[in-house]
Design an enzyme around this catalytic site. Structure first.
Site, PDB file in Angstrom:
ATOM      1  N   TRP A  99      20.498  10.597  26.514  1.00 23.37           N
ATOM      2  CA  TRP A  99      20.832  12.833  26.125  1.00 23.37           C
ATOM      3  C   TRP A  99      21.311  13.882  26.617  1.00 23.37           C
ATOM      4  O   TRP A  99      21.844  14.412  26.219  1.00 23.37           O
ATOM      5  CB  TRP A  99      20.026  12.814  24.115  1.00 23.37           C
ATOM      6  CG  TRP A  99      20.532  12.461  23.646  1.00 23.37           C
ATOM      7  CD1 TRP A  99      19.543  11.415  23.048  1.00 23.37           C
ATOM      8  CD2 TRP A  99      20.055  13.142  21.910  1.00 23.37           C
ATOM      9  NE1 TRP A  99      19.937  11.451  21.369  1.00 23.37           N
ATOM     10  CE2 TRP A  99      20.289  12.121  20.598  1.00 23.37           C
ATOM     11  CE3 TRP A  99      19.518  14.765  21.892  1.00 23.37           C
ATOM     12  CZ2 TRP A  99      19.888  13.209  19.688  1.00 23.37           C
ATOM     13  CZ3 TRP A  99      20.103  15.241  20.599  1.00 23.37           C
ATOM     14  CH2 TRP A  99      19.732  13.598  19.357  1.00 23.37           C
TER      15      TRP A  99
ATOM     16  N   TYR B 192      22.458   5.361  29.404  1.00 25.22           N
ATOM     17  CA  TYR B 192      21.922   5.713  28.154  1.00 25.22           C
ATOM     18  C   TYR B 192      21.167   7.076  28.402  1.00 25.22           C
ATOM     19  O   TYR B 192      20.740   7.382  29.117  1.00 25.22           O
ATOM     20  CB  TYR B 192      21.165   4.752  27.397  1.00 25.22           C
ATOM     21  CG  TYR B 192      21.305   5.251  25.750  1.00 25.22           C
ATOM     22  CD1 TYR B 192      22.256   5.182  24.893  1.00 25.22           C
ATOM     23  CD2 TYR B 192      19.551   5.736  25.404  1.00 25.22           C
ATOM     24  CE1 TYR B 192      21.713   5.982  23.469  1.00 25.22           C
ATOM     25  CE2 TYR B 192      18.982   5.876  24.568  1.00 25.22           C
ATOM     26  CZ  TYR B 192      20.617   6.302  23.599  1.00 25.22           C
ATOM     27  OH  TYR B 192      19.752   7.030  22.504  1.00 25.22           O
TER      28      TYR B 192
HETATM   29  N1  LIG Z   1       9.004   4.176  22.255  1.00 26.68           N
HETATM   30  C1  LIG Z   1       9.754   4.739  21.859  1.00 26.68           C
HETATM   31  N2  LIG Z   1      10.831   4.468  23.166  1.00 26.68           N
HETATM   32  C2  LIG Z   1      11.705   5.204  22.249  1.00 26.68           C
HETATM   33  C3  LIG Z   1      12.118   6.194  21.461  1.00 26.68           C
HETATM   34  C4  LIG Z   1      10.680   5.699  19.874  1.00 26.68           C
HETATM   35  O1  LIG Z   1      11.020   5.714  19.315  1.00 26.68           O
HETATM   36  N3  LIG Z   1       9.393   4.534  20.492  1.00 26.68           N
HETATM   37  N4  LIG Z   1      12.754   6.188  21.105  1.00 26.68           N
HETATM   38  C5  LIG Z   1      14.183   6.247  21.691  1.00 26.68           C
HETATM   39  C6  LIG Z   1      15.118   6.770  21.648  1.00 26.68           C
HETATM   40  S1  LIG Z   1      15.618   7.061  19.631  1.00 26.68           S
HETATM   41  C7  LIG Z   1      15.628   7.332  21.859  1.00 26.68           C
HETATM   42  S2  LIG Z   1      17.696   8.256  21.409  1.00 26.68           S
HETATM   43  C8  LIG Z   1      15.945   7.130  23.186  1.00 26.68           C
HETATM   44  C9  LIG Z   1      16.084   8.984  24.688  1.00 26.68           C
HETATM   45  O2  LIG Z   1      15.891   8.268  25.924  1.00 26.68           O
HETATM   46  P1  LIG Z   1      16.632  10.041  26.794  1.00 26.68           P
HETATM   47  O3  LIG Z   1      17.743  10.000  26.194  1.00 26.68           O
HETATM   48  O4  LIG Z   1      16.953   9.447  27.615  1.00 26.68           O
HETATM   49  O5  LIG Z   1      15.683  10.812  26.848  1.00 26.68           O
HETATM   50  P2  LIG Z   1      15.999  11.959  27.071  1.00 26.68           P
HETATM   51  O6  LIG Z   1      14.273  12.366  28.094  1.00 26.68           O
HETATM   52  O7  LIG Z   1      16.804  12.972  26.648  1.00 26.68           O
HETATM   53  O8  LIG Z   1      16.687  11.715  28.851  1.00 26.68           O
HETATM   54  C10 LIG Z   1      17.518  12.673  29.238  1.00 26.68           C
HETATM   55  C11 LIG Z   1      17.712  12.649  30.619  1.00 26.68           C
HETATM   56  O9  LIG Z   1      18.665  14.054  30.939  1.00 26.68           O
HETATM   57  C12 LIG Z   1      17.771  14.875  32.056  1.00 26.68           C
HETATM   58  N5  LIG Z   1      19.372  15.832  32.077  1.00 26.68           N
HETATM   59  C13 LIG Z   1      19.750  16.798  30.893  1.00 26.68           C
HETATM   60  N6  LIG Z   1      20.779  17.331  31.031  1.00 26.68           N
HETATM   61  C14 LIG Z   1      21.124  16.541  32.062  1.00 26.68           C
HETATM   62  C15 LIG Z   1      22.867  16.196  32.990  1.00 26.68           C
HETATM   63  O10 LIG Z   1      23.048  17.444  32.292  1.00 26.68           O
HETATM   64  N7  LIG Z   1      23.173  16.268  33.726  1.00 26.68           N
HETATM   65  C16 LIG Z   1      22.087  15.002  34.530  1.00 26.68           C
HETATM   66  N8  LIG Z   1      22.667  14.170  34.854  1.00 26.68           N
HETATM   67  N9  LIG Z   1      20.697  14.905  33.602  1.00 26.68           N
HETATM   68  C17 LIG Z   1      20.288  15.541  33.279  1.00 26.68           C
HETATM   69  C18 LIG Z   1      16.348  15.236  31.808  1.00 26.68           C
HETATM   70  O11 LIG Z   1      16.151  15.462  32.616  1.00 26.68           O
HETATM   71  C19 LIG Z   1      16.359  13.904  31.352  1.00 26.68           C
HETATM   72  O12 LIG Z   1      15.860  12.677  32.413  1.00 26.68           O
HETATM   73  O13 LIG Z   1      14.142   7.489  23.456  1.00 26.68           O
HETATM   74  C20 LIG Z   1      14.349   6.084  22.824  1.00 26.68           C
HETATM   75  N10 LIG Z   1      12.851   5.343  23.399  1.00 26.68           N
HETATM   76  N1  LIG Z   2      11.234  17.224  18.118  1.00 27.50           N
HETATM   77  C1  LIG Z   2      12.425  16.106  18.182  1.00 27.50           C
HETATM   78  N2  LIG Z   2      13.508  16.215  17.136  1.00 27.50           N
HETATM   79  C2  LIG Z   2      13.634  14.865  17.672  1.00 27.50           C
HETATM   80  C3  LIG Z   2      13.564  13.862  18.719  1.00 27.50           C
HETATM   81  C4  LIG Z   2      13.075  14.796  19.676  1.00 27.50           C
HETATM   82  O1  LIG Z   2      12.600  14.297  20.476  1.00 27.50           O
HETATM   83  N3  LIG Z   2      12.116  15.566  19.521  1.00 27.50           N
HETATM   84  N4  LIG Z   2      14.372  12.667  18.366  1.00 27.50           N
HETATM   85  C5  LIG Z   2      15.616  12.494  18.590  1.00 27.50           C
HETATM   86  C6  LIG Z   2      16.290  10.706  17.943  1.00 27.50           C
HETATM   87  S1  LIG Z   2      16.872  10.770  19.200  1.00 27.50           S
HETATM   88  C7  LIG Z   2      16.044  10.592  17.034  1.00 27.50           C
HETATM   89  S2  LIG Z   2      16.663   8.916  16.991  1.00 27.50           S
HETATM   90  C8  LIG Z   2      15.663  10.783  16.434  1.00 27.50           C
HETATM   91  C9  LIG Z   2      14.668   9.925  15.288  1.00 27.50           C
HETATM   92  O2  LIG Z   2      14.539   9.695  14.371  1.00 27.50           O
HETATM   93  P1  LIG Z   2      13.524   9.462  13.448  1.00 27.50           P
HETATM   94  O3  LIG Z   2      13.362   7.552  14.067  1.00 27.50           O
HETATM   95  O4  LIG Z   2      13.340   9.206  11.944  1.00 27.50           O
HETATM   96  O5  LIG Z   2      11.860  10.035  13.922  1.00 27.50           O
HETATM   97  P2  LIG Z   2      10.360   9.329  14.808  1.00 27.50           P
HETATM   98  O6  LIG Z   2       9.327  10.646  14.691  1.00 27.50           O
HETATM   99  O7  LIG Z   2      10.280   8.529  15.836  1.00 27.50           O
HETATM  100  O8  LIG Z   2       9.554   8.723  12.970  1.00 27.50           O
HETATM  101  C10 LIG Z   2       9.231   9.388  11.674  1.00 27.50           C
HETATM  102  C11 LIG Z   2       8.156   8.274  11.199  1.00 27.50           C
HETATM  103  O9  LIG Z   2       8.510   7.698  10.938  1.00 27.50           O
HETATM  104  C12 LIG Z   2       7.392   6.850  10.540  1.00 27.50           C
HETATM  105  N5  LIG Z   2       7.848   5.416  10.627  1.00 27.50           N
HETATM  106  C13 LIG Z   2       7.313   4.714  11.794  1.00 27.50           C
HETATM  107  N6  LIG Z   2       7.206   3.743  11.688  1.00 27.50           N
HETATM  108  C14 LIG Z   2       7.591   3.014  10.071  1.00 27.50           C
HETATM  109  C15 LIG Z   2       7.038   2.083   9.570  1.00 27.50           C
HETATM  110  O10 LIG Z   2       7.811   1.430   9.912  1.00 27.50           O
HETATM  111  N7  LIG Z   2       7.321   2.057   7.951  1.00 27.50           N
HETATM  112  C16 LIG Z   2       7.871   3.506   7.212  1.00 27.50           C
HETATM  113  N8  LIG Z   2       7.617   4.061   6.387  1.00 27.50           N
HETATM  114  N9  LIG Z   2       7.181   4.754   8.531  1.00 27.50           N
HETATM  115  C17 LIG Z   2       7.097   4.508   9.841  1.00 27.50           C
HETATM  116  C18 LIG Z   2       6.015   7.430  11.194  1.00 27.50           C
HETATM  117  O11 LIG Z   2       5.443   7.310  10.672  1.00 27.50           O
HETATM  118  C19 LIG Z   2       6.842   8.284  12.394  1.00 27.50           C
HETATM  119  O12 LIG Z   2       6.769   9.700  12.700  1.00 27.50           O
HETATM  120  O13 LIG Z   2      14.524  12.229  15.844  1.00 27.50           O
HETATM  121  C20 LIG Z   2      15.654  13.765  16.569  1.00 27.50           C
HETATM  122  N10 LIG Z   2      14.526  14.603  16.826  1.00 27.50           N
HETATM  123 MO   LIG Z   3      17.618   8.750  19.295  1.00 28.01          MO
END
Ligand SMILES: Nc1nc2c(c(=O)[nH]1)N[C@H]1C(S)=C(S)[C@@H](COP(=O)(O)OP(=O)(O)OC[C@H]3O[C@@H](n4cnc5c(=O)[nH]c(N)nc54)[C@H](O)[C@@H]3O)O[C@H]1N2
Ligand SMILES: Nc1nc2c(c(=O)[nH]1)N[C@H]1C(S)=C(S)[C@@H](COP(=O)(O)OP(=O)(O)OC[C@H]3O[C@@H](n4cnc5c(=O)[nH]c(N)nc54)[C@H](O)[C@@H]3O)O[C@H]1N2
Ligand SMILES: [Mo]
Length: 770
Positions: free
Chosen positions: A113, A111
């Protein structure tokens, strides 16, 4: 001589200024109204000391040593080897594992991005390679929205992501909507990003247009700054993880006052009666009224009543973000938000009703979908096994165990080889100390990475990859109507190669090179995918490849696909336009979910107390709710070593935002280094005091590279500020098995010890072969 070349990333498109082959700077595009500052900060990371320059093998693995403390994964030194040697090691090990343990022992879920780019899509390349080699155990759903992806098809039917083309678009909101109630807010920091890239950031201006048109906004979130100041939103701070209770209180108020949309509920939904019985307390003696909801959510009773009145008396739109469902019982706020919208009267009317994920990605709500764009051809995976994505540590620790998942029983497979390419499990998974223990179980871990992040340090074989700046490709973002050229703007650092190049070499060694490459070079593939797209859309729709490459951007024709399952159609005639649910209607009660008999997900939306929240017994010891949301300064862990993210650190640590009253009672001042901790672990972080978040809540973004003081020792302090040392590895429920990162209690204290240096960005010890 300076050259200007196009760059495409998940956080937008930019211009690279290159001088004599050297990347000098990255600038915003002149036509991007809201460029992300993450882009320019990529330059210093392109070849910093954290780059993986040569294939490297963990010393103990290379020497066949047992994994003992100090020589375990994550703690051991590495030996650099030649590419030829690395390809031999990986191909031999794949052969051995497949022969001895079967193809399902290879885990290719991988998994993550990765980077933008249609051809150099890390997951697509890995899956194509592993499928041709015999197959792999896959993972299902995402860390973003697993609970939503599993619950929504039961409730509104269709593909898990189909809601994105069925909910109101921003311009319809501008034109028609009067009141937006946003659970979790509408943080513009998140709309910097769009999966696969985007040409121009549009969400900020669309939100401005809403405000100018007089749309009112209510932000129901623990954090005020989850909406832009210019929206003048009303802030209703809500106790984290209690959105379902707030929605139930609003629904109860609608029902007892007869404000609900009886006609829509009767014609277009099923099961309202059974839900209403729960709502008024017929089953458990507890009416879910405004007073009840106020006691749980911290939102005043009058505010709840007022919301019920306003939602039903004007064109209203209920929005939910994704964070509300990355929580214990995360299915419930999603399901309940649909039910609330169905009751409110605006469902299936222009600019009103229900939608999810607005502003979480830039293109969400901007366009219903995008025209066809070709992808790397998929090869069917011969192995049927999969795990729910967030159950990776469970699988490693408890192979053979049977778990529930969306009405099925899954046996967790025995994994012997992990192949990760394009994701960062030591960023994205919860309870990293548990993951680190689970990670010791398999025989071999192979990782493709560009930087020595924690996942690379926890691997056995690290293959250095070229970044998105170091290869030719083109980007097509989700719902973004553009193709953007991605010419190579610098040579790959050290000996790094593209993922495709690595897999082609492995495929050659394993005897299926032609099947894998189809005898095309990389640039031939890029042309081929472009030409396939052009052929499908009609050659008049797009310029030829060379013109596109020279001009850097091409506009795609509008998508003409039908939008099955629209709520407008449903309202107009539910018989003629049924949804793809068992009943053809919105399922307020789901016979199917009910038949699963789960104790943690019933036949209708319900309030379940989260395992960790501010009113749990555990809050006596850990009185603060941790919000580990998305970082403003990077994408997840990507470019944490970039200039923009580094510039945000407090004395080298990740900033943690604390309410001033919580800080004062702990003797914490702005800028101090604090320890954030609970029973699972602890990390250092730099205190930022603010009244923009409610008391009792602390905010620590995800993505600081984990930096354990004693790698290999469970519970050891993290010097840098990765919140996943604190989060719980607990599934949302038996239905989705999704991650519940946002249900974690912690405490914070001043850190009195000597401040250790942050070593997150330092490579591991590299030693000569022995
Ligand atoms: N506590 C907490 N944990 C969370 C979340 C949260 O809200 N709270 N959010 C979750 C969510 S929504 C998501 S989507 C995940 C994200 O989790 P990931 O998608 O695993 O996070 P990234 O940092 O985007 O990791 C991408 C990795 O791929 C590498 N990479 C980039 N380009 C390439 C390429 O072309 N080839 C290869 N081989 N590698 C590459 C980058 O260097 C990086 O290490 O995290 C989750 N984890
Ligand atoms: N700059 C930047 N943008 C991103 C990403 C990133 O890594 N960096 N990641 C992308 C990805 S993979 C995803 S999935 C999306 C995620 O999008 P979201 O999941 O919507 O984003 P978050 O920033 O995790 O959370 C947004 C807000 O939700 C509020 N929140 C947390 N828990 C609760 C709750 O229980 N109730 C309510 N009402 N509010 C709560 C918090 O205050 C938080 O700031 O963002 C995307 N956009
Ligand atoms: Mo995500």
């Amino acid at each position: 001589m300076e050259r200007r070349l196009s760059v495409a990333t998940h956080w937008g498109s930019f211009v690279a200024v290159v001088d004599s082959g050297r990347l000098v700077r990255i600038e915003p595009r002149h036509d991007d109204p809201a460029p992300s500052p993450i882009g320019p900060g990529m330059v210093t990371a392109a070849e910093d000391s954290a780059r993986v320059l040569r294939p490297a093998v963990r010393k103990g693995w290379l020497n066949g040593e047992p994994r003992v403390p100090g020589a375990a994964r994550g703690a051991d030194a590495f030996v650099e080897v030649s590419w030829d040697h690395a390809i031999t090691l990986v191909s031999d090990e794949l052969r051995r594992v497949r022969a001895q343990h079967g193809d399902s022992a290879v885990f290719g879920g991988s998994y993550g991005w990765a980077s933008a780019g249609r051809f150099h899509n890390a997951q697509a390349q890995l899956h194509r390679f592993l499928a041709l080699d015999g197959g792999y155990t896959d993972s299902r759903n995402t860390y973003s929205t697993a609970a939503l992806e599993v619950i929504l098809p039961h409730v509104i039917g269709g593909h898990p992501w189909s809601y994105q083309s069925r909910m109101p678009m921003w311009d319809e909101i501008v034109d028609n909507c009067e009141l937006v109630v946003a659970f979790g807010g509408l943080a513009l920091k998140n709309s910097q990003v769009n999966p696969g890239g985007l040409a121009r950031h549009q969400t900020r201006d669309l939100q401005r247009r809403c405000r100018a048109a007089g749309v009112g906004f209510v932000n129901l979130s623990p954090i005020r700054s989850d909406v832009a100041d210019f929206l003048d939103a009303e802030w209703l701070p809500v106790v984290p993880n209690t959105d379902t209770a707030a929605m139930l209180g609003i629904a109860h108020t609608m029902l007892v006052n007869g404000w609900h949309d009886e006609d829509f509920l009767r014609r277009c939904c099923v099961g309202f009666d059974r839900f209403a019985a729960y709502l008024v307390g017929e089953l458990d003696g507890i009416p879910k009224d405004a007073a009840w909801a106020a006691g749980i959510t911290g939102i005043g009773r009058d505010a709840i009543t007022d919301l019920a009145r306003r939602l039903t008396s004007r064109r209203s739109l209920i929005m939910v973000n994704y964070a509300v469902q990355r929580a214990d019982h995360g299915e419930q706020p999603i399901w309940m938000s649909v039910v609330l919208a169905a009751m409110a009267g605006s469902m299936g009317r222009p600019g009103g009703g229900w939608g999810a994920g607005y502003a979480t990605m830039d293109a969400t709500g901007v366009a219903r979908d995008r025209a066809f764009v070709a992808t790397v051809p998929e090869v069917p995976n011969p192995v049927p096994d999969f795990i729910p994505v967030a159950r990776i540590a469970d699988t490693l620790l408890h192979p053979g165990e049977v778990i529930d998942y969306d009405g099925r029983r899954l046996t967790l497979p025995e994994l012997r080889l992990i192949y990760w390419c394009g994701g960062n499990p030591f960023h994205h998974h919860q309870d990293l100390h548990r993951l680190a223990r689970a990670w010791q179980v398999p025989d071999t871990v192979v990782v493709h990475e560009a930087w020595w992040n924690t996942t690379a340090k926890f691997a056995d074989i690290v293959l250095p990859v070229a970044t998105g700046l170091e290869r030719d490709d083109f980007a097509a973002g989700f719902s973004d109507p553009h193709l953007v050229a991605m010419p190579k703007v610098r040579e790959p650092a050290g000996e790094s190669r593209t993922d495709h190049h690595i897999f082609a070499a492995l495929a050659a060694r394993l005897g299926f090179e032609r099947e894998f490459t189809q005898s095309r070079s990389e640039i031939d593939w890029v042309r081929h995918l472009y030409e396939q797209t052009r052929a499908k859309l009609g050659t008049a729709a797009l310029p030829d490849f060379d013109d596109f490459w020279a001009s850097s951007t091409a506009e795609l024709p509008p998508s003409t696909g039908p939008h099955a399952g629209s709520f407008e159609d449903l309202r107009s005639d539910p018989r003629q336009f049924p949804l793809a649910t068992p009943s053809g209607r919105i399922e307020i009660f789901s016979e199917k979910i009910d038949s699963f008999g789960y104790d943690d997900c019933a036949g209708h939306p319900k309030w379940f107390e989260p395992a960790e929240w501010l009113r749990a017994d555990l809050s006596d010891r850990f009185p603060l709710h941790l919000i580990s949301n998305q970082p403003a300064t990077r994408l997840h862990s990507q470019y944490d070593n970039g200039g923009h993210s580094l510039g945000s650190k407090v004395r080298g640590r990740e900033p943690v935002t604390i309410n001033s009253s919580d800080a004062a009672s702990r003797g914490i001042a702005d800028g101090m280094i604090v320890r954030v901790f609970n029973d699972r672990g602890g990390c250092l972080a730099g205190a930022v005091l603010s009244d923009d978040l409610m008391p009792g809540v602390v905010q620590l973004s995800t993505g600081a590279w984990w930096d354990p003081v004693e790698p290999g020792s469970s519970g050891t302090l993290d010097r840098h500020g990765n919140p996943n040392v604190l989060t719980a590895d607990r599934p949302c429920s038996r239905l989705s098995q999704g991650p519940s990162a946002l249900s974690a209690l912690v405490d914070v204290e001043r850190y009195e010890g000597t401040l250790p240096d942050v070593l997150a960005f330092a490579p591991p010890k590299l030693v000569p072969p022995s």
